[in-house]
Motif scaffolding. Structure first.
Motif, mmCIF file in Angstrom:
data_model
loop_
_atom_site.group_PDB
_atom_site.id
_atom_site.type_symbol
_atom_site.label_atom_id
_atom_site.label_comp_id
_atom_site.label_asym_id
_atom_site.label_seq_id
_atom_site.Cartn_x
_atom_site.Cartn_y
_atom_site.Cartn_z
ATOM 1 N N GLN A 212 45.250 34.366 25.074
ATOM 2 C CA GLN A 212 46.402 33.959 24.270
ATOM 3 C C GLN A 212 47.642 33.863 25.137
ATOM 4 O O GLN A 212 47.815 34.628 26.076
ATOM 5 C CB GLN A 212 46.638 34.937 23.117
ATOM 6 N N VAL A 213 48.479 32.906 24.794
ATOM 7 C CA VAL A 213 49.772 32.730 25.448
ATOM 8 C C VAL A 213 50.811 32.410 24.376
ATOM 9 O O VAL A 213 50.467 32.026 23.258
ATOM 10 C CB VAL A 213 49.742 31.588 26.495
ATOM 11 N N SER A 214 52.084 32.569 24.736
ATOM 12 C CA SER A 214 53.167 32.205 23.820
ATOM 13 C C SER A 214 53.443 30.713 23.929
ATOM 14 O O SER A 214 53.050 30.072 24.914
ATOM 15 C CB SER A 214 54.428 32.993 24.171
ATOM 16 N N PRO A 215 54.114 30.124 22.950
ATOM 17 C CA PRO A 215 54.427 28.684 23.018
ATOM 18 C C PRO A 215 55.257 28.316 24.245
ATOM 19 O O PRO A 215 55.151 27.203 24.761
ATOM 20 C CB PRO A 215 55.202 28.435 21.727
ATOM 21 N N GLU A 216 56.068 29.263 24.730
ATOM 22 C CA GLU A 216 56.957 28.986 25.862
ATOM 23 C C GLU A 216 56.309 29.324 27.206
ATOM 24 O O GLU A 216 56.947 29.183 28.257
ATOM 25 C CB GLU A 216 58.263 29.771 25.716
ATOM 26 N N ALA A 217 55.081 29.772 27.214
ATOM 27 C CA ALA A 217 54.430 30.148 28.469
ATOM 28 C C ALA A 217 54.347 28.947 29.404
ATOM 29 O O ALA A 217 54.122 27.808 28.983
ATOM 30 C CB ALA A 217 53.041 30.687 28.184
ATOM 31 N N SER A 218 54.520 29.228 30.692
ATOM 32 C CA SER A 218 54.443 28.158 31.684
ATOM 33 C C SER A 218 53.012 27.659 31.817
ATOM 34 O O SER A 218 52.061 28.354 31.453
ATOM 35 C CB SER A 218 54.932 28.671 33.036
ATOM 36 N N ILE A 219 52.885 26.462 32.367
ATOM 37 C CA ILE A 219 51.557 25.898 32.575
ATOM 38 C C ILE A 219 50.770 26.771 33.549
ATOM 39 O O ILE A 219 49.561 26.960 33.395
ATOM 40 C CB ILE A 219 51.645 24.455 33.095
ATOM 41 N N ALA A 235 44.325 30.493 23.107
ATOM 42 C CA ALA A 235 45.076 30.275 21.876
ATOM 43 C C ALA A 235 46.563 30.367 22.180
ATOM 44 O O ALA A 235 46.992 31.080 23.091
ATOM 45 C CB ALA A 235 44.687 31.318 20.835
ATOM 46 N N VAL A 236 47.332 29.631 21.427
ATOM 47 C CA VAL A 236 48.794 29.715 21.517
ATOM 48 C C VAL A 236 49.272 30.475 20.281
ATOM 49 O O VAL A 236 49.044 30.025 19.155
ATOM 50 C CB VAL A 236 49.434 28.323 21.601
ATOM 51 N N ILE A 237 49.903 31.630 20.514
ATOM 52 C CA ILE A 237 50.260 32.543 19.434
ATOM 53 C C ILE A 237 51.784 32.600 19.250
ATOM 54 O O ILE A 237 52.532 32.789 20.224
ATOM 55 C CB ILE A 237 49.737 33.966 19.714
ATOM 56 N N GLU A 238 52.200 32.454 17.997
ATOM 57 C CA GLU A 238 53.616 32.610 17.662
ATOM 58 C C GLU A 238 53.718 33.408 16.367
ATOM 59 O O GLU A 238 53.094 33.054 15.369
ATOM 60 C CB GLU A 238 54.293 31.248 17.495
ATOM 61 N N HIS A 239 54.513 34.489 16.418
ATOM 62 C CA HIS A 239 54.666 35.371 15.250
ATOM 63 C C HIS A 239 53.296 35.828 14.731
ATOM 64 O O HIS A 239 53.028 35.813 13.530
ATOM 65 C CB HIS A 239 55.434 34.666 14.125
ATOM 66 N N ASN A 240 52.436 36.204 15.695
ATOM 67 C CA ASN A 240 51.102 36.736 15.392
ATOM 68 C C ASN A 240 50.182 35.731 14.703
ATOM 69 O O ASN A 240 49.191 36.118 14.089
ATOM 70 C CB ASN A 240 51.208 38.007 14.531
ATOM 71 N N LYS A 241 50.484 34.460 14.800
ATOM 72 C CA LYS A 241 49.645 33.431 14.206
ATOM 73 C C LYS A 241 49.278 32.391 15.254
ATOM 74 O O LYS A 241 50.078 32.068 16.140
ATOM 75 C CB LYS A 241 50.348 32.756 13.021
ATOM 76 N N VAL A 242 48.081 31.852 15.128
ATOM 77 C CA VAL A 242 47.631 30.797 16.033
ATOM 78 C C VAL A 242 48.245 29.476 15.598
ATOM 79 O O VAL A 242 48.026 29.019 14.470
ATOM 80 C CB VAL A 242 46.089 30.689 16.044
ATOM 81 N N ILE A 243 49.027 28.880 16.496
ATOM 82 C CA ILE A 243 49.642 27.585 16.162
ATOM 83 C C ILE A 243 49.001 26.441 16.949
ATOM 84 O O ILE A 243 49.291 25.272 16.706
ATOM 85 C CB ILE A 243 51.160 27.608 16.412
ATOM 86 N N CYS A 265 55.659 23.454 29.047
ATOM 87 C CA CYS A 265 55.184 24.777 28.643
ATOM 88 C C CYS A 265 54.018 24.602 27.685
ATOM 89 O O CYS A 265 53.636 23.470 27.340
ATOM 90 C CB CYS A 265 56.305 25.604 28.014
ATOM 91 N N ALA A 266 53.460 25.697 27.223
ATOM 92 C CA ALA A 266 52.231 25.669 26.422
ATOM 93 C C ALA A 266 52.345 24.780 25.195
ATOM 94 O O ALA A 266 51.435 24.002 24.889
ATOM 95 C CB ALA A 266 51.854 27.089 26.022
#
Length: 321
Positions: A212-219, A235-243, A265-266
């Motif tokens: 899992q990575v955050s939406p802002e994670a670098s490539i 997975a890309v996780i934001e606020h504990n949810k898969v987006i 970014c991700a």
């Protein structure tokens, strides 16, 4: 005729001889077969199958088939039975005794003892005039015109006939019990069928590798996460949810389309609303989702909570396919 042709000819003759013998068994099915099936079905005890020689080997296979299809059964060797193993036979048990001739010395000793115990005796024999047939409550006739052995001696057609009758009993009992594929799987949990019908996603999900990575994670971070967790996806996780998700294929396509990714970014390369499944889903059903969507990974969510990634390779390793 050369050696190769002779071998094939003899093999074909043997198979044809046995198939013809089996086809004739239909004519020997009668009221005794019906009563035998009903008796075993209604029995509160077990089914004991006994025999001597090659018939004993067939008896073991019949027992294995019955046990795996819902009829509690055990094998009793006829020779060992008269030397102490008769204690295996309990009140209420039904006994099937298999003997081609029905006149073997061990059978002549064993059959009257079974009757004296008060157990119902079913004889499976090729000779309806034999000692076994006369002693039995019901007779399953496994008659064959001849053996496919060139000397007419080695049990071939006769043992095949016994085996087929045993399978016929098992099939009839399965149908009477409404024995389903799910029931069959309970007795075969380690086999491919058992896994297909019983194994759920949660049983094989590796919760220690949940990329899992955050939406802002670098490539760079995305690539490292995919490489480290070795599932070919994160997975890309934001606020504990898969987006969204990013696969190694997404990374390759990005590199083909751009000379630089420093400004990405991700969230810029992720696939939104990825296919997902519940951890309670059968693995076989998850496989259908993968195949229908032509993908190799699935996000696993329970009540929108991220549980991990199911990969096609994990399913293949289980031998389900």
């Amino acid at each position: 005729m050369n050696t190769a042709e002779t071998i094939l000819l003899n093999a074909k003759k043997s198979i044809l001889s046995q198939s013809e013998s089996i086809a004739k068994l239909i004519d020997f099915l009668n009221e005794d077969f019906i009563k035998t099936v009903e008796l075993i079905y209604n029995s509160k005890g077990r089914l004991v199958v006994t025999g001597i020689g090659k018939s004993a080997i067939i008896a073991q296979k019949i027992v294995a088939t019955l046990n795996s299809t819902g009829t509690p059964s055990l094998f009793l060797h006829a020779a060992e039975a008269i030397h102490g193993d008769l204690g295996m036979v309990q009140p209420g048990d039904v006994v099937i005794c298999i003997s081609k001739s029905g006149n073997s010395p061990e059978i002549k000793v064993l059959a009257p003892i079974i009757k004296n115990f008060g157990n119902t005796l079913i004889g499976m024999t090729a000779n309806e005039q034999s000692f076994l047939a006369q002693e039995s409550d019901f007779v399953l006739l496994a008659y064959v015109d001849a053996e496919s052995c060139p000397n007419g001696l080695a049990p071939t057609n006769s043992t095949t006939a016994q085996l087929v009758l045993g399978d016929a009993l098992a099939v009839c009992l399965m149908q009477m019990r409404n024995f389903s594929s799910e029931d069959f799987a309970k007795y075969h949990p380690g086999g491919a069928l058992g896994k297909k019908l019983l194994l759920r996603v949660k049983d094989m999900l590796d919760t220690t590798h949940t990329p899992q990575v955050s939406p802002e994670a670098s490539i760079k971070k995305v690539i490292m996460e995919i490489s480290e967790k070795r599932l070919g996806v994160t997975a890309v996780i934001e606020h504990n949810k898969v987006i969204g998700i990013i696969t190694d294929g997404d990374i390759r396509r990005m590199l083909n389309d751009r000379d630089s990714f420093a400004d990405l970014c991700a969230k810029d390369i992720m696939t939104k609303n990825p296919k997902h499944i519940s951890s309670n889903l059968l693995v076989s059903e998850a496989l259908d989702v993968l195949e229908n969507n032509k993908i190799t990974q699935l996000v696993v969510l329970d009540n929108e909570e991220y549980k991990g990634i199911l990969h096609l390779h994990d399913i293949l390793k289980e031998g389900i396919v």
